[in-house]
Design an enzyme around this catalytic site. Structure first.
Site, PDB file in Angstrom:
ATOM      1  N   GLU A  23       0.800  -1.229   0.000  1.00 56.87           N
ATOM      2  CA  GLU A  23       0.000   0.000   0.000  1.00 56.87           C
ATOM      3  C   GLU A  23       0.836   1.284   0.000  1.00 56.87           C
ATOM      4  O   GLU A  23       0.792   2.059   0.974  1.00 56.87           O
ATOM      5  CB  GLU A  23      -0.982  -0.010   1.184  1.00 56.87           C
ATOM      6  CG  GLU A  23      -1.923  -1.188   1.174  1.00 56.87           C
ATOM      7  CD  GLU A  23      -2.951  -1.161   2.320  1.00 56.87           C
ATOM      8  OE1 GLU A  23      -2.882  -0.270   3.165  1.00 56.87           O
ATOM      9  OE2 GLU A  23      -3.834  -2.039   2.335  1.00 56.87           O
ATOM     10  N   GLU A  68      -5.639  -8.586   0.456  1.00 57.78           N
ATOM     11  CA  GLU A  68      -6.348  -8.262   1.702  1.00 57.78           C
ATOM     12  C   GLU A  68      -7.798  -7.962   1.368  1.00 57.78           C
ATOM     13  O   GLU A  68      -8.089  -7.281   0.380  1.00 57.78           O
ATOM     14  CB  GLU A  68      -5.781  -7.006   2.395  1.00 57.78           C
ATOM     15  CG  GLU A  68      -4.427  -7.169   3.008  1.00 57.78           C
ATOM     16  CD  GLU A  68      -3.926  -5.897   3.689  1.00 57.78           C
ATOM     17  OE1 GLU A  68      -4.759  -5.058   4.114  1.00 57.78           O
ATOM     18  OE2 GLU A  68      -2.706  -5.750   3.784  1.00 57.78           O
TER      19      GLU A  68
HETATM   20  O1  IFM Z   1      -4.705  -3.243   9.007  1.00 62.37           O
HETATM   21  C1  IFM Z   1      -4.562  -2.707   7.734  1.00 62.37           C
HETATM   22  C2  IFM Z   1      -3.393  -3.324   7.015  1.00 62.37           C
HETATM   23  O2  IFM Z   1      -2.209  -3.199   7.716  1.00 62.37           O
HETATM   24  C3  IFM Z   1      -3.210  -2.665   5.662  1.00 62.37           C
HETATM   25  N1  IFM Z   1      -4.438  -2.698   4.913  1.00 62.37           N
HETATM   26  C4  IFM Z   1      -5.636  -2.249   5.568  1.00 62.37           C
HETATM   27  C5  IFM Z   1      -5.807  -2.953   6.901  1.00 62.37           C
HETATM   28  C6  IFM Z   1      -7.089  -2.481   7.592  1.00 62.37           C
HETATM   29  O3  IFM Z   1      -7.036  -1.110   7.808  1.00 62.37           O
END
Ligand code: IFM
Length: 466
Positions: free
Chosen positions: A179, A364
């Protein structure tokens, strides 16, 4: 909208077919969020260690000193992963365990922890998938300017080489940076993550630095023979709040700033046309050498998907000048994110349209909903999370049906953990963690996900309820 009518709307009658054979089912976490013991066995403090220890760093004053205590419980956690039937586990490596002071000397004990973790996974038939940078780096590097220091990129590549060499024979998938938008925006524009700055010029510089660091690490991985290697981006469809020209322009700017700023240079070899205008005088240009480095072909793209944004122009601060609108008819998670599974289908299909047939993984996807701090009985009931996962998995399957090259899915997160500056106030896990005792308890969503894996998605059509 009430929770039950939302669940009905998003849980329509069965549609055909399971996921393609060989689809990879995983769960994800990151080092600082779960490991605890941040200074154990010779590790150095990280930027996040410093940030959470400073007054006001996290909402509830918590730190990652213990977190989910995974550093000391990795074996038991790997057993739970096996029980869940995971095919893959995505974890991140803490740079500050390997290079405690950010210099050149390697802390072997830090590497050994990840080597043991990888073996624990392999022994249980789970593929290890490693992220090199999930936001934490040696705090000592911040004294030199962190991501604003040009030598940071080379240092990252040097650290990456060590990790590739030590684990490359056993790790199934590598992810360079997680990210980049959050690192640049939250850390340098909004000031809510370390180093807590608010500067458009720094945001532009750091965005380029992160992409260069990704490119250098990718080259280092190629030199070590590690593969496959990809980048992970958090993607959000931006939709205009109205048909007004200025709202449509706001959505376009938001898309360029959050999504295409990172995807276009990596996958098309150039920044998106509208980006210099968004930054205005803060813009830093990309040289041909930057673009060649950043545009080196990756093996896959990791997509983190949580929500969409419905935006309107509000003439606010640079660089994006947009704000999100809350919709009455939608359900929102505890982090204030709209539940919008259709956005996942759109994101995956759009990637194909814009960038061709690069292999994709959802690296994710998940949601924070209120769960009790203490678990009663054998299962923590979390119906909203079950509904969230079910609807998003259907959306992923729909994207595959319409031609998206999606190869796998990782739920965020395997277990409850430290949600960065929000501390322990938000729970994303499919395993509940009681932070007082560190007891792990299955959530209903974990049991549901186990069925998803066992039936390769068949349970989504109601073959069997989670
Ligand atoms: O917890 C975070 C993760 O570290 C990165 N992506 C989003 C998740 C939820 O906010």
């Amino acid at each position: 909208m009430s929770e039950s009518s939302w669940a009905e709307k998003n849980d329509p009658p069965p549609r055909s077919s399971r996921f393609p054979e060989g689809f990879l089912w995983g769960a994800a976490t990151s080092a600082y969020q779960i490991e605890g013991s941040p200074l154990a066995d010779g590790a150095g403090p990280s930027n996040w260690h410093r940030f959470t220890h400073a007054p006001g760093g996290t909402e509830d004053g918590s730190t990652g000193d213990v977190a989910s205590d995974h550093y000391r419980r990795a074996g038991g956690d790997a057993d739970l992963m096996k029980e869940m039937g995971l095919g893959a586990y995505r974890f991140s490596i803490a740079w500050s365990r390997i290079f405690p002071d950010g210099g050149n000397s390697i802390n072997r004990a830090g590497l050994d922890f990840y080597s043991r973790l990888v073996d624990l996974l392999l022994d249980r038939g789970i593929r290890p998938c490693a992220t090199l940078y999930h936001w934490d780096h040696p705090a000592a590097l911040d004294e030199r300017g962190g991501w604003l220091d040009p030598s940071m990129e080379e240092r990252f590549a040097a650290y990456a080489s060590v990790a590739f060499r030590a684990l490359g024979d056993r790790v199934s998938m590598w992810m360079t940076i997680n990210e980049p938008w959050v690192i640049a925006h939250a850390g340098f524009m909004a000031g809510v993550h370390p180093p807590g700055h608010r500067s458009a010029a720094e945001t532009a510089k750091v965005s380029r630095a992160l992409l260069r660091a990704h490119g250098l690490a990718l080259r280092a991985g190629r030199a070590e023979g590690a593969a496959p290697i990809g980048l992970v981006a958090n993607l959000e469809p931006k939709e205009p709040a109205s048909d007004a020209e200025e709202d449509r322009a706001a959505a376009e700017r938001g898309d360029i700033y959050m999504n295409r700023q990172y995807l276009d240079p990596v996958l098309l070899g150039r920044p998106p046309a509208g980006l210099p205008d968004i930054y205005g005088p803060a813009w830093v240009d990309y040289t041909p050498e930057d673009l060649a480095l950043i545009g080196e072909p990756i093996d896959f793209l990791g997509v983190n998907y949580y929500t969409r944004a419905v935006v309107r122009r509000d003439g606010g601060a640079l660089p994006d000048r947009e704000s999100s609108v809350r919709l009455e008819d939608s359900l929102y998670t505890e982090t204030g994110w709209e539940v919008h599974p259709e956005g996942l289908t759109r994101v995956l299909l759009r990637l194909k349209e814009l960038y061709g047939s690069i292999p994709l993984y959802v690296t994710e996807n998940g949601a924070a909903f209120p769960d009790p701090p203490r678990a009663e009985g054998e299962t923590v009931e979390d119906p909203l999370r079950v509904a969230y996962l079910r609807s998003h998995l259907k959306a992923a399957r729909e994207a595959i049906r319409r031609g998206a090259g999606l190869r796998g899915y990782f739920v965020w997160s395997l277990m409850d953990n430290l949600e960065w500056s929000r501390g322990f106030t938000k729970r994303f896990g499919v395993f509940h963690v009681d932070y007082a005792t560190q007891k792990r308890t299955w959530k209903r969503s974990g049991r549901f996900y186990r069925k998803v894996i066992e039936t390769n998605g068949g349970v989504l059509d109601g073959e069997e309820r989670g």
